[in-house]
Design an enzyme around this catalytic site. Structure first.
Site, PDB file in Angstrom:
ATOM      1  N   CYS A 112      43.885  30.596  41.063  1.00  0.00           N
ATOM      2  CA  CYS A 112      43.599  31.717  40.291  1.00  0.00           C
ATOM      3  C   CYS A 112      42.310  32.234  41.189  1.00  0.00           C
ATOM      4  CB  CYS A 112      43.587  31.626  39.008  1.00  0.00           C
ATOM      5  SG  CYS A 112      43.389  33.142  38.138  1.00  0.00           S
ATOM      6  N   ASP A 113      41.856  33.542  40.838  1.00  0.00           N
ATOM      7  CA  ASP A 113      40.836  34.209  41.408  1.00  0.00           C
ATOM      8  C   ASP A 113      39.714  33.576  41.991  1.00  0.00           C
ATOM      9  OD1 ASP A 113      42.713  36.090  41.093  1.00  0.00           O
ATOM     10  OD2 ASP A 113      41.524  37.464  39.905  1.00  0.00           O
ATOM     11  N   LYS A 114      38.868  33.130  41.073  1.00  0.00           N
ATOM     12  CA  LYS A 114      37.477  32.513  41.372  1.00  0.00           C
ATOM     13  C   LYS A 114      37.669  31.180  41.683  1.00  0.00           C
ATOM     14  CE  LYS A 114      36.422  36.324  39.796  1.00  0.00           C
ATOM     15  NZ  LYS A 114      37.476  36.923  39.569  1.00  0.00           N
ATOM     16  N   GLU A 123      35.382  42.286  35.044  1.00  0.00           N
ATOM     17  CA  GLU A 123      36.404  43.012  35.681  1.00  0.00           C
ATOM     18  C   GLU A 123      36.771  44.079  34.701  1.00  0.00           C
ATOM     19  OE1 GLU A 123      39.474  40.715  37.341  1.00  0.00           O
ATOM     20  OE2 GLU A 123      38.322  40.296  38.928  1.00  0.00           O
ATOM     21  N   SER A 140      39.290  44.273  39.001  1.00  0.00           N
ATOM     22  CA  SER A 140      40.495  43.430  39.555  1.00  0.00           C
ATOM     23  C   SER A 140      40.967  43.744  40.937  1.00  0.00           C
ATOM     24  CB  SER A 140      41.529  43.340  38.382  1.00  0.00           C
ATOM     25  OG  SER A 140      42.686  42.721  39.039  1.00  0.00           O
ATOM     26  N   CYS A 157      49.010  36.179  40.956  1.00  0.00           N
ATOM     27  CA  CYS A 157      49.547  37.430  40.891  1.00  0.00           C
ATOM     28  C   CYS A 157      49.981  38.064  42.271  1.00  0.00           C
ATOM     29  CB  CYS A 157      48.304  38.339  40.333  1.00  0.00           C
ATOM     30  SG  CYS A 157      47.816  37.862  38.832  1.00  0.00           S
ATOM     31  N   CYS A 217      49.247  30.879  37.431  1.00  0.00           N
ATOM     32  CA  CYS A 217      48.370  30.434  38.397  1.00  0.00           C
ATOM     33  C   CYS A 217      48.359  29.219  39.185  1.00  0.00           C
ATOM     34  CB  CYS A 217      47.157  31.396  38.462  1.00  0.00           C
ATOM     35  SG  CYS A 217      46.883  32.597  37.436  1.00  0.00           S
ATOM     36  N   ASP A 233      41.805  35.040  35.231  1.00  0.00           N
ATOM     37  CA  ASP A 233      41.570  36.378  34.823  1.00  0.00           C
ATOM     38  C   ASP A 233      42.338  37.132  34.100  1.00  0.00           C
ATOM     39  OD1 ASP A 233      39.216  35.681  36.249  1.00  0.00           O
ATOM     40  OD2 ASP A 233      39.449  37.338  37.883  1.00  0.00           O
TER      41      ASP A 233
END
Length: 577
Positions: free
Chosen positions: A129-131, A453, A479, A201, A56, A88
């Site tokens: 990435c996510d956060k 998650e 997720s 992702c 990521c 994640d």
């Protein structure tokens, strides 16, 4: 030496570059090879979440160099620094996931501290990435400096047996493997081809959802989130972002001039119409909190409810981020929303132009395959829905993208688990029945701690072919890759004595995404009796360290699970020091 475009007497960097008292500071800068001219120019923090944890963020270091070129081209002095990321996909399915949501706060805090400590005037933040995406945006709004966000880009899809595959397919293949319908050899092949490049992702999971948010909210340049991470054409967006932040600095257009109630509503529209991650219901209120704007989960879900779902992306749909980019990206999505009168057009953007002015520059139409016309959407309401009822007085959230209306209503007996590990083990052993509502509690922000998650569990259910035969509710999160009737963010969480803490096996639970209901067939007297008998929050092993600290600071999910009072309690704004 002076830069005629900028008055350093009004910029934070004057505290480290100007006047005889700052000669020691300047000596440090000369030690790094800076020229006198560069020292007296505006200073721009170039913050990245680069690390070697996962694909990521691996491309961010290279992309930061393009950003720095843009800053220099526009007569600024870039200063690169890095912060943490918890990825994640690596943290999923074990205790590491407790570190994920707290990392959002750590990212915002460390960017703030770096900017404050070194008195940088503006910020370009890169995240993958996510956060890390909301964390970086939270820092921008908290500091209220001129800011531009740049997404690192999505991963390319893998190919297997003539079709695109993603990491979601691998998680679900684990469930099929547990069910005996997928061999060791097949799993070995899939895991080697699913993720063929750098990037986040590829479906409309949390990273891509928040990248779309960054454009819709105005902090990112139009279409900058689209090109996959390996495309070196992303360098042009990096350079343009560096130049853009200098234009914002020149005009004193700050992050809170961009992030307003109206731009937050634009962002929520894009989440809904793309079938984005339920985590946006957590991150949008957190970003709003940094600006002192009241915008909680219920406000987000009100917008979700009356926004059509018309962008056909995984996990509920068929396509990935690369396909959205090739179809014209977020600008075309926003253009479709404008046709329905669902965009606030006077919001400021990172270009220095309004959203309406930016959309006037777009001449592409919906392709009808990835982006459907807003007049003929996939479904009439958004792909993410808010719920409320006697089981969730402070709300809950569920993704319904790709589900029929008949699949959005479920009533069944509760099967209660005290943590994710217990639930996953039961799913692995098939120790549950079709028609049940699986309840996973004690996984909220405070109770987990960290609000994990549940992708490993939900993917295993899908892999076993049970995704439509059971429902799942939790005070934790899901997720963006989760599919099935899975309700998260149930509030108040179990650790706060919310109704989810009082459930017992066999209680009849109703989830109705059409009416927005999440309820249990128990009267107030019975709930009161159970609450009186409740033994209190479950103890955790986290008696010290970062997770202990987080659990004591974190607030309710409804308001974004934030850890400080926000802009409403500010005594000053950093940009004005």
């Amino acid at each position: 030496m002076k830069n005629a475009r900028f008055d350093k007497s009004r910029l934070p960097s004057r505290h480290v570059t100007e006047g005889p008292a700052r000669a020691p500071h300047r000596s440090y800068f000369y030690a790094m090879g800076l020229t006198e001219e560069e020292i007296h120019q505006p200073w721009v923090g170039v913050a990245t979440c680069w690390n070697e944890a996962a694909p990521c963020n691996i491309a961010l270091n290279r992309q930061a160099q393009a950003v720095k070129m843009g800053v220099k081209k526009a007569l600024g002095t870039p200063r690169e620094f890095t912060t943490i990321t918890v990825t994640d996909g690596i943290a999923m399915g074990h205790v590491g996931m407790r570190s994920s949501l707290p990392s959002r706060e750590a990212i915002a805090d460390t960017v703030e501290l770096t900017m404050r400590g070194h008195c940088y005037d503006a910020l370009v933040g890169l995240a993958g990435c996510d956060k890390s995406l909301p964390g970086m945006m939270m820092a921008m709004v908290r500091l209220n400096v001129p800011s531009v966000f740049l997404y690192g880009g999505s991963i390319l899809p893998g190919r297997l047996d003539g079709r695109d595959v993603t990491v979601q397919d691998v998680f679900e293949a684990v469930g099929r493997h547990q069910a005996g319908s997928y061999s060791d050899a097949e799993l070995d092949i899939l895991e080697r081809v699913a993720c063929p490049s750098a990037g986040a992702c590829g479906g409309q999971y949390t990273a891509n959802t928040m990248a779309c948010v960054a454009e819709a909210i105005g902090l990112a340049l139009p279409n900058s989130s689209g090109a996959p991470a390996p495309y070196e054409s992303r360098d042009a967006y990096g350079e343009a972002s560096g130049e853009a932040v200098m234009r914002l600095l020149e005009r004193n257009i700050r992050a809170r001039d961009v992030v307003t109630r109206q731009s937050l509503e634009n962002a929520a529209r894009v989440v809904a119409c793309t079938g984005g991650s339920t985590n946006a219901g957590l991150h949008l209120p957190a970003i709003a909190h940094e600006a002192g704007i009241d915008f909680d989960l219920f406000d987000v879900c009100d917008i979700f409810r009356d926004t059509p779902y018309f962008v056909n992306l995984r996990p509920g749909g068929d396509y990935v981020a690369k396909d959205l980019y090739e179809a014209g990206g977020v600008p075309v999505v926003l253009r479709e929303l404008r046709k329905a009168g669902l965009v606030h057009l006077d919001c400021m953007t990172a270009t220095g132009r309004t959203m309406g002015e930016e959309l006037d520059r777009i001449d592409r139409d919906a392709d009808g395959r990835v982006i459907h016309p807003v007049a003929t959407p996939i479904t009439r309401t958004g792909g993410v829905v808010g719920l409320r009822g006697n089981l969730a007085p402070e709300g809950a959230i569920v993704k319904v993208a790709g589900m029929s209306e008949a699949e959005q209503v479920f009533t069944g007996p509760a099967r209660v688990f005290e943590c994710e590990e217990d639930a996953f083990e039961a799913v692995r052993a098939r120790a549950y029945r079709p028609g049940e509502v699986i309840v996973i509690r004690n996984e909220g922000p405070r109770g987990g701690p960290g609000m994990r998650e549940m992708l490993a569990t939900t993917a295993a259910l899908s892999g076993q072919g049970m995704g439509k035969k059971v429902a799942l509710i939790t005070d934790g999160r899901f997720s963006g890759a989760t599919r099935g009737f899975c309700v998260g963010h149930v509030g108040p969480e179990a650790a706060q004595g919310g109704p989810i803490a009082l459930l017992r096996d066999g209680d009849a639970i109703t989830v109705n995404a059409l009416t927005g209901e999440l309820s249990v067939a128990l009267g107030e007297e019975e709930l009161a009796a159970r609450r009186a008998a409740w033994a209190g929050p479950r103890a955790t092993v986290h008696g010290a360290g970062a997770l202990w600290k987080y659990a004591r600071l974190v607030g309710p999910t409804r308001f974004g699970a934030v850890t400080h009072p926000g802009a409403a309690a500010e005594g000053h704004v950093y940009a004005d020091i």
